[in-house]
Each structure stands twice: as C-alpha cells, then as structure tokens.
Write a protein that holds these residues in place. Structure first.
Motif, mmCIF file in Angstrom:
data_model
loop_
_atom_site.group_PDB
_atom_site.id
_atom_site.type_symbol
_atom_site.label_atom_id
_atom_site.label_comp_id
_atom_site.label_asym_id
_atom_site.label_seq_id
_atom_site.Cartn_x
_atom_site.Cartn_y
_atom_site.Cartn_z
ATOM 1 N N ILE A 1 41.320 41.785 32.781
ATOM 2 C CA ILE A 1 41.768 40.578 33.483
ATOM 3 C C ILE A 1 40.596 39.949 34.243
ATOM 4 O O ILE A 1 40.393 38.729 34.192
ATOM 5 C CB ILE A 1 42.959 40.891 34.407
ATOM 6 C CG1 ILE A 1 44.191 41.228 33.555
ATOM 7 C CG2 ILE A 1 43.242 39.741 35.357
ATOM 8 C CD1 ILE A 1 45.363 41.777 34.341
ATOM 9 N N ARG A 2 39.792 40.772 34.912
ATOM 10 C CA ARG A 2 38.614 40.249 35.622
ATOM 11 C C ARG A 2 37.638 39.602 34.641
ATOM 12 O O ARG A 2 37.098 38.526 34.899
ATOM 13 C CB ARG A 2 37.903 41.360 36.398
ATOM 14 C CG ARG A 2 38.543 41.692 37.725
ATOM 15 C CD ARG A 2 37.653 42.602 38.573
ATOM 16 N NE ARG A 2 37.268 43.824 37.880
ATOM 17 C CZ ARG A 2 38.001 44.934 37.855
ATOM 18 N NH1 ARG A 2 39.174 44.973 38.471
ATOM 19 N NH2 ARG A 2 37.576 46.003 37.221
ATOM 20 N N ARG A 3 37.401 40.258 33.501
ATOM 21 C CA ARG A 3 36.484 39.727 32.487
ATOM 22 C C ARG A 3 37.004 38.396 31.950
ATOM 23 O O ARG A 3 36.244 37.439 31.778
ATOM 24 C CB ARG A 3 36.323 40.737 31.355
ATOM 25 C CG ARG A 3 35.367 40.299 30.263
ATOM 26 C CD ARG A 3 35.091 41.414 29.257
ATOM 27 N NE ARG A 3 34.369 42.482 29.928
ATOM 28 C CZ ARG A 3 34.850 43.711 30.150
ATOM 29 N NH1 ARG A 3 36.065 44.036 29.717
ATOM 30 N NH2 ARG A 3 34.131 44.598 30.785
ATOM 31 N N ALA A 4 38.298 38.310 31.694
ATOM 32 C CA ALA A 4 38.882 37.057 31.209
ATOM 33 C C ALA A 4 38.663 35.939 32.222
ATOM 34 O O ALA A 4 38.346 34.804 31.855
ATOM 35 C CB ALA A 4 40.375 37.240 30.931
ATOM 36 N N ALA A 5 38.813 36.246 33.499
ATOM 37 C CA ALA A 5 38.654 35.239 34.552
ATOM 38 C C ALA A 5 37.193 34.842 34.740
ATOM 39 O O ALA A 5 36.885 33.664 34.911
ATOM 40 C CB ALA A 5 39.229 35.768 35.862
ATOM 41 N N ARG A 6 36.282 35.799 34.706
ATOM 42 C CA ARG A 6 34.871 35.523 34.981
ATOM 43 C C ARG A 6 34.128 34.933 33.785
ATOM 44 O O ARG A 6 33.265 34.077 33.964
ATOM 45 C CB ARG A 6 34.146 36.810 35.411
ATOM 46 C CG ARG A 6 34.476 37.281 36.801
ATOM 47 C CD ARG A 6 33.653 38.508 37.211
ATOM 48 N NE ARG A 6 33.928 39.675 36.373
ATOM 49 C CZ ARG A 6 33.106 40.170 35.449
ATOM 50 N NH1 ARG A 6 31.936 39.642 35.239
ATOM 51 N NH2 ARG A 6 33.454 41.223 34.739
ATOM 52 N N LEU A 7 34.467 35.407 32.585
ATOM 53 C CA LEU A 7 33.648 35.056 31.423
ATOM 54 C C LEU A 7 34.418 34.398 30.286
ATOM 55 O O LEU A 7 33.807 33.811 29.394
ATOM 56 C CB LEU A 7 32.959 36.320 30.872
ATOM 57 C CG LEU A 7 32.011 37.030 31.826
ATOM 58 C CD1 LEU A 7 31.582 38.372 31.246
ATOM 59 C CD2 LEU A 7 30.806 36.159 32.128
#
Length: 162
Positions: free
Chosen positions: A71-77
């Motif tokens: 989820i963090r990766r989807a949001a950041r990148l």
C-alpha cells in the motif's frame, strides 16, 4: 537467488527505473542495483496521458498486494493499487490506508482495481459484492477456472448488475 529482505527495495528501484525511462528522452540512472547513462527507451507514453513526476505523460504502474508495504509503495511510486482477494471489510480498510498514504506522500489517489478469485471459498457472494463494494474501488477484476469458453460464459451469466 535474491535475498528476500531486498525484494521491496529492488521493486522500488525498478519502478523508479521504469519512470525514468518512460518520462525522459535520454535517461540516466544510478541506483543500488541499476546503473545506466544516455539510454533511450521507446515506446513512450502519449503526451496526452496524465503527467508523471517529470511532467511528461506516463504509462500507469499499478502495485498489487495487500500488505502495508504494498500500500505504501502504491502511494509513493504507483498510479494505483490492486488488492487481491480481500474481504469487503479489509478492502474498505485498505482503501482508507491507501488514501492516507497518498496524502502523506503528497500524491493524488490513483485507481483501485480490486481482484477477486472465485476459485476461493472465501470470495464474497456475487450479489453482496455488487451491493457492498466499498467506495473508492474504480474497477473490479474477477477470475475463476474455466476449461471452455462456454464454462466461462456460464460464470458471467450468473452475475448481477448494478
């Protein structure tokens, strides 16, 4: 093989590499695992596509996975999140987490394409899925095993519509 602990960092770098290649005419990159200079990559995204970090049109990158790291990766990148086989409640909680991570990263919320495999006994009943799909889901992707086209069509005929 690749050490398991490096998997996330390698994925992050690979996503940065793709952005770099797609969003610049002549690309250079110096990362931990990837290095190149004066490289061209084609095809490029249409300039009419939404802009990436460089202001150029980009090819969308969706990040699949249900973990907090995904989820963090989807949001950041990424340009969207693709959760798979979550309960409707967990999907709703995941969307809230994704939206919060996008806000924290200063990025717009991307598309949410929720996947459900109907080969699993815990998949939501079709009418319930249609009636209770959480706000924030842009698309639903359904899958199941089918040996023939007729069997596949039979699965679809049983689906309710909104």
């Amino acid at each position: 093989g690749i050490p398991f602990a490096e998997r996330g960092a390698r994925t992050d770098e690979a996503m940065r590499v793709l952005r770099n290649l797609w969003e610049t005419e002549e690309s250079s990159f110096a990362g931990r695992w990837t290095r190149y200079s004066h490289m061209a990559s084609v095809p490029k995204a249409s300039p009419n596509r939404p802009a990436g970090s460089s202001g150029q049109g980009t090819i969308p990158l969706l990040v699949g996975g249900n973990s907090a790291a995904a989820i963090r990766r989807a949001a950041r990148l990424g340009d969207g999140w693709h959760p798979l086989n979550l309960s409707l409640r967990a999907l709703e909680e995941g969307i809230a987490a994704y939206q919060a991570e996008c806000a924290a990263a200063g990025r717009p919320v991307g598309r949410v394409i929720a996947g459900f495999s109907y080969d699993r006994p815990d998949a939501p009943e079709p009418r319930r899925l249609v009636a209770e799909l959480p706000t924030g889901v842009n698309e639903v992707m359904l899958s199941w095993e089918a040996a023939t086209v007729e069997e596949q069509v039979g699965h679809w005929r049983g689906w309710p519509t909104r």
